[in-house]
Design a protein around this motif. Structure first.
Motif, PDB file in Angstrom:
ATOM      1  N   ARG A  82       0.790  -1.130  -0.090  1.00  0.00           N
ATOM      2  CA  ARG A  82      -0.177  -0.109   0.094  1.00  0.00           C
ATOM      3  C   ARG A  82       0.851   1.079  -0.062  1.00  0.00           C
ATOM      4  O   ARG A  82       1.992   1.181   0.609  1.00  0.00           O
ATOM      5  N   THR A  99      -6.045   6.814  -9.387  1.00  0.00           N
ATOM      6  CA  THR A  99      -6.154   6.674  -7.973  1.00  0.00           C
ATOM      7  C   THR A  99      -4.933   6.103  -7.538  1.00  0.00           C
ATOM      8  O   THR A  99      -3.915   6.708  -7.903  1.00  0.00           O
ATOM      9  N   ASP A 100      -5.085   5.543  -6.086  1.00  0.00           N
ATOM     10  CA  ASP A 100      -3.537   5.476  -5.342  1.00  0.00           C
ATOM     11  C   ASP A 100      -2.695   4.400  -5.470  1.00  0.00           C
ATOM     12  O   ASP A 100      -1.541   4.426  -5.397  1.00  0.00           O
ATOM     13  N   HIS A 101      -3.407   3.236  -6.464  1.00  0.00           N
ATOM     14  CA  HIS A 101      -2.751   1.918  -6.669  1.00  0.00           C
ATOM     15  C   HIS A 101      -2.856   1.560  -8.112  1.00  0.00           C
ATOM     16  O   HIS A 101      -3.636   2.193  -8.693  1.00  0.00           O
ATOM     17  N   LEU A 158      -1.481   8.680   0.626  1.00  0.00           N
ATOM     18  CA  LEU A 158      -2.666   8.608  -0.169  1.00  0.00           C
ATOM     19  C   LEU A 158      -2.885  10.172  -0.861  1.00  0.00           C
ATOM     20  O   LEU A 158      -2.654  10.978  -0.266  1.00  0.00           O
ATOM     21  N   LYS A 213      -8.031  13.650  -2.843  1.00  0.00           N
ATOM     22  CA  LYS A 213      -9.349  13.175  -3.653  1.00  0.00           C
ATOM     23  C   LYS A 213      -9.742  14.602  -4.071  1.00  0.00           C
ATOM     24  O   LYS A 213     -10.078  15.428  -3.553  1.00  0.00           O
ATOM     25  N   TRP A 250     -12.355   5.816  -4.062  1.00  0.00           N
ATOM     26  CA  TRP A 250     -12.450   6.397  -5.410  1.00  0.00           C
ATOM     27  C   TRP A 250     -13.601   6.273  -6.361  1.00  0.00           C
ATOM     28  O   TRP A 250     -13.730   6.981  -6.982  1.00  0.00           O
ATOM     29  N   ASP A 298      -8.800   0.472  -3.944  1.00  0.00           N
ATOM     30  CA  ASP A 298      -9.168   1.772  -4.089  1.00  0.00           C
ATOM     31  C   ASP A 298     -10.541   2.411  -4.009  1.00  0.00           C
ATOM     32  O   ASP A 298     -10.956   3.317  -4.775  1.00  0.00           O
TER      33      ASP A 298
END
Ligand code: COI
Length: 353
Positions: free
Chosen positions: A7, A27-29, A11, A14, A124, A121
């Motif tokens: 992870r 998104t983050d990943h 972060l 948004k 999101w 995620d």
């Protein structure tokens, strides 16, 4: 499939989900998995969203051996996460891969990977009609090699993007330019495959259409420049004298998941729907006789996009006075309600994560 998860420690903030465009926020990943000849697919992992580092000789940069898919995740009113017919994307992925000599990916692995990355995620997923989390799986050829042959190594990746409507018009009708100079695909080519080359071939006509004030182009067949194929990022449907027609799959048309869904919906509603070859001249003739009642495009990104006008040479075909037709609206409402889990899914199309 075993997926390692790392992870992110940072972060992202948004963005406001009120006026989302299409495909510019990530998104983050991301999901990533490697393929090596002899070893198959291996090292499935989810990592923080990040740039790739690739050798400049990497084959995908030179010969375009790549493919992509597109599907969406939604949150239903109870807060569950829904995917829409992900197995269809997995099946089409393998049809594409077969055509461009890339290795098969098991359907279950595709679905497991999509579920895993969306779950990580899930915060999101935007709410609101017309919004969704767009899922972009793709595969690239990664051998550092300048000869032309299938690569022996690949990367399968998935990135996610919260999106609103694909067209700035939203559910309002778009204007379409009927292309005469360029073609997108020819029989025996790669038109049915979801690979970047088809889109590269389309950009020039698309840019020309845009500069003339049109949202997209309508492609005609590559041999006679006569039969209607598809619109830039959508399949196309016409309602003519009470019945619905969409061009038949001749090998140069992409078989859209939304196209298939709309055909199924119309059948259950008892509305006549057929896959046929239809020429631009026939369409103009139907319009002249007042029989062209509605036209709309279908696609994962575009959902249902009514067409208000076609321009072919010096003729302008106005459809339904340039406003959305009743049937287009009904299909849009039903489809988005099923996708967003607002009404019962009698077809078993939605998949809960
Ligand atoms: C989709 O509708 O998912 C597509 O892949 C179209 C894309 C070119 C925006």
């Amino acid at each position: 499939m075993n997926i390692q998860v790392k992870r992110t420690e940072n972060l992202k903030e948004k963005p406001s989900m009120d006026h989302l465009g299409f495909g510019n926020i990530f998104t983050d990943h991301m999901f990533i998995m490697d393929y090596t000849e002899g070893n198959g697919w291996h090292d499935a992992r989810i990592i923080p969203y990040q740039p790739l580092s690739l050798d400049p000789a990497t084959m995908v940069f030179h010969y375009g051996q790549e493919m992509f898919e597109g599907l969406k995740a939604y949150k239903n009113p109870q807060g569950d996460i829904l995917l829409f017919r992900p197995e269809k994307n997995a099946e089409r992925l393998n049809i594409t891969n077969n055509r461009i000599c890339m290795p098969e990916l098991p359907v279950e692995d595709f679905i497991d990977a999509v579920k895993a990355i969306v779950d990580i995620d899930k915060d999101w997923i935007p709410e609101g009609v017309g919004n969704a989390l767009y899922i972009r799986p793709f595969i690239i050829a990664t051998d550092p090699f300048l000869g032309v042959r299938p690569s022996l190594t690949y990367k399968f990746m998935i990135i996610l993007s919260p999106v609103g409507p694909y067209y700035k018009e939203g559910i309002n009708p778009v204007k379409i330019w009927v292309e005469q100079e360029y073609v997108r695909a020819v029989p025996g080519g790669i038109g049915f495959a979801k690979t970047g080359g088809n889109y590269a071939a389309s950009i020039k006509a698309q840019a020309n259409a845009k500069s003339r004030g049109y949202a997209q182009v309508l492609w005609l067949d590559g041999i006679e420049r006569k039969y209607i194929e598809e619109v830039g990022t959508m399949n196309v449907f016409f309602k003519i004298d009470g019945r619905v027609i969409t061009p038949s799959l001749t090998g140069s048309i992409l078989e859209g998941v939304t196209r298939n869904t709309v055909i199924e919906l119309l059948k259950t509603w008892g509305i006549s729907v057929s896959e046929e070859r239809i020429s631009i001249d026939e369409l103009i003739e139907y319009s002249r006789q007042g029989l062209l009642e509605e036209a709309f495009g279908t696609g994962t990104a575009a959902v249902i996009s009514p067409v208000g006008e076609f321009r072919y040479k010096d003729q302008v075909i106005v459809v339904h006075d340039g406003i959305i037709g009743e049937l287009s609206q009904r299909i849009y409402d039903e489809l988005t309600s099923i996708q967003m889990g607002k009404i019962e899914d009698k077809f078993g199309w939605t998949v809960k994560i």
